[in-house]
Design an enzyme around this catalytic site. Structure first.
Site, PDB file in Angstrom:
ATOM      1  N   MET A  13      -6.185 -35.077 -53.908  1.00 55.06           N
ATOM      2  CA  MET A  13      -6.400 -33.737 -54.468  1.00 55.06           C
ATOM      3  C   MET A  13      -7.067 -33.861 -55.826  1.00 55.06           C
ATOM      4  O   MET A  13      -6.519 -34.483 -56.744  1.00 55.06           O
ATOM      5  CB  MET A  13      -5.059 -32.989 -54.571  1.00 55.06           C
ATOM      6  CG  MET A  13      -4.462 -32.630 -53.211  1.00 55.06           C
ATOM      7  SD  MET A  13      -2.829 -31.842 -53.306  1.00 55.06           S
ATOM      8  CE  MET A  13      -1.756 -33.282 -53.481  1.00 55.06           C
ATOM      9  N   GLN A  65      -9.973 -42.772 -52.023  1.00 55.01           N
ATOM     10  CA  GLN A  65     -10.935 -41.911 -51.331  1.00 55.01           C
ATOM     11  C   GLN A  65     -12.256 -41.900 -52.089  1.00 55.01           C
ATOM     12  O   GLN A  65     -12.301 -41.627 -53.288  1.00 55.01           O
ATOM     13  CB  GLN A  65     -10.433 -40.467 -51.195  1.00 55.01           C
ATOM     14  CG  GLN A  65     -11.396 -39.655 -50.321  1.00 55.01           C
ATOM     15  CD  GLN A  65     -11.017 -38.210 -50.156  1.00 55.01           C
ATOM     16  OE1 GLN A  65     -11.081 -37.436 -51.107  1.00 55.01           O
ATOM     17  NE2 GLN A  65     -10.631 -37.828 -48.945  1.00 55.01           N
ATOM     18  N   CYS A  95     -14.208 -31.931 -48.245  1.00 54.39           N
ATOM     19  CA  CYS A  95     -14.184 -31.073 -49.423  1.00 54.39           C
ATOM     20  C   CYS A  95     -15.323 -30.050 -49.369  1.00 54.39           C
ATOM     21  O   CYS A  95     -16.481 -30.425 -49.160  1.00 54.39           O
ATOM     22  CB  CYS A  95     -14.300 -31.908 -50.692  1.00 54.39           C
ATOM     23  SG  CYS A  95     -14.224 -30.921 -52.207  1.00 54.39           S
ATOM     24  N   GLY A 207      -3.273 -30.038 -43.460  1.00 58.02           N
ATOM     25  CA  GLY A 207      -3.623 -28.635 -43.611  1.00 58.02           C
ATOM     26  C   GLY A 207      -2.464 -27.684 -43.411  1.00 58.02           C
ATOM     27  O   GLY A 207      -1.966 -27.539 -42.297  1.00 58.02           O
ATOM     28  N   GLY A 208      -2.022 -27.056 -44.498  1.00 51.88           N
ATOM     29  CA  GLY A 208      -1.036 -25.989 -44.409  1.00 51.88           C
ATOM     30  C   GLY A 208       0.371 -26.396 -44.050  1.00 51.88           C
ATOM     31  O   GLY A 208       1.188 -25.533 -43.724  1.00 51.88           O
ATOM     32  N   ARG A 234      -0.814 -29.452 -50.990  1.00 50.91           N
ATOM     33  CA  ARG A 234      -0.324 -28.683 -52.139  1.00 50.91           C
ATOM     34  C   ARG A 234       1.196 -28.619 -52.224  1.00 50.91           C
ATOM     35  O   ARG A 234       1.761 -28.602 -53.319  1.00 50.91           O
ATOM     36  CB  ARG A 234      -0.920 -27.269 -52.089  1.00 50.91           C
ATOM     37  CG  ARG A 234      -2.381 -27.207 -52.534  1.00 50.91           C
ATOM     38  CD  ARG A 234      -2.957 -25.832 -52.287  1.00 50.91           C
ATOM     39  NE  ARG A 234      -3.100 -25.556 -50.865  1.00 50.91           N
ATOM     40  CZ  ARG A 234      -3.151 -24.337 -50.329  1.00 50.91           C
ATOM     41  NH1 ARG A 234      -3.019 -23.274 -51.113  1.00 50.91           N
ATOM     42  NH2 ARG A 234      -3.317 -24.170 -49.036  1.00 50.91           N
TER      43      ARG A 234
END
Length: 340
Positions: A13, A65, A95, A207-208, A234
């Site tokens: 991130m 990364q 991204c 994702g999510g 997140r």
């Protein structure tokens, strides 16, 4: 063979998963795979490698990364990273930011599967580490089923066998990166289909995912086929205490780590960096969500945010913030007792 750490990983991130953040996350989970922020190949080649790639061996396993679209440059950057002790080199094909698009890398590479495959082949030839891809299921007007499988098949032909799939289309036009975090809908079924139709591949879903418990549920076999891993983004950053449950829930360890135990484990790292001249605020900012949901969480955030900026701020700030949480919890417990 799939590295067992891939069962649960923390996503790369930007501006978040720096060296200090990874050391903090490692104080919560000894087993999860951690990822660096994306670093561009050109920055590695031409920039301050010690600053960009500094990596503490005790904070493994960690993957680097890279961002880029020139095979030779990516190979050179991957080679330059070898002395820093990373466990994997990952290519960013997900991204959606404007800066990434202007550099012809990130999610826009979903439109150029053969170029991605050439990049992966160059890196694989340059380093003895696993090289992996983190991608979307497509961009803009692409058909996800076609875009994802085209990218995967091209990369497999170049020797890649490990894919982290962010199960959401990237909209490069008409949506900001922030809006693209929630729009369009996630499509976990397509990631499951990829694993079902390509069982020999390592497939990690991203994702999510809202919690470690949700990640655990996603690892349960579906139609006899199980994903190889789940990547948290997140939620791992904003509610890091959940990472303290990773080792027992995902990896079958006997014990997890409480927020207090993690702070104790993190103290030597913080002390060492302070001695080097790193400001406390650079480390404290990653800890703001540690007390999420607990009495005193707001005071915890305030103390870390404000007091860590003071000249000479040190470990006493963490102690003061933790004491405030314990005092708030004691008051809350007393109120409950008096109301009973």
């Amino acid at each position: 063979m799939t590295h067992p750490a891939y069962r649960l990983s923390v996503a790369p991130m930007m501006d978040w998963t720096d060296r200090h953040c990874r050391a903090f996350h490692r104080s919560l989970t000894r087993r999860a795979m951690l990822y660096t922020e994306m670093v561009t190949a050109d920055a590695v080649i031409h920039g301050d490698r010690s600053r960009l790639l500094a990596h503490d061996p005790e904070v493994g396993p960690v993957a680097l990364q890279l961002g880029g679209s020139e095979p030779a440059a990516l190979a050179e950057a991957a080679q330059a990273a070898l002395p820093f002790g990373y466990d994997e080199i990952n290519l960013n094909v997900g991204c959606p930011s404007d800066r990434v698009q202007s550099g012809r890398f990130g999610a826009c590479l979903m439109r150029e599967p053969q170029l991605v495959a050439d990049c992966m082949a160059a890196m694989a030839e340059a380093v003895p580490l696993p090289v992996t891809v983190k991608c979307r299921i497509g961009v803009d007007d692409q058909v996800p089923e076609q875009a994802l499988f085209a990218l995967v098949d091209a990369c497999v032909a170049s020797g890649v066998s490990h894919f982290v799939v962010h199960a959401r289309m990237a909209w490069l036009k008409g949506l900001s990166p922030k809006e693209n975090r929630d729009i369009p809908p996630l499509d976990y079924s397509l990631v499951h289909r990829l694993k079902r139709e390509r069982p020999e591949l390592t497939v990690v879903l991203n994702g999510g995912v809202p919690s470690v418990e949700a990640a655990h549920d996603l690892l349960v076999p579906e139609d006899g086929v199980a994903l190889d891993g789940v990547m948290l983004g997140r939620t791992a950053y904003h509610e890091p205490a959940g990472l303290g449950r990773v080792d027992p829930l995902i990896f079958g360890e006997d014990e997890g780590r409480s927020a207090e135990a993690a702070l104790e484990a993190y103290r030597p790292y913080v002390a060492a960096r302070l001695e080097e001249g790193v400001h406390l605020s650079a480390m404290a900012r990653h800890m703001l969500g540690l007390m999420h949901g607990r009495p005193g969480a707001r005071t915890w955030r305030r103390i870390l945010t404000v007091d860590s900026l003071a000249p000479g701020a040190g470990l006493e700030v963490l102690d003061r913030a933790l004491e405030a949480v314990h005092e708030a919890e004691a008051r809350a417990a007393a109120r409950l007792e008096s109301a009973a």
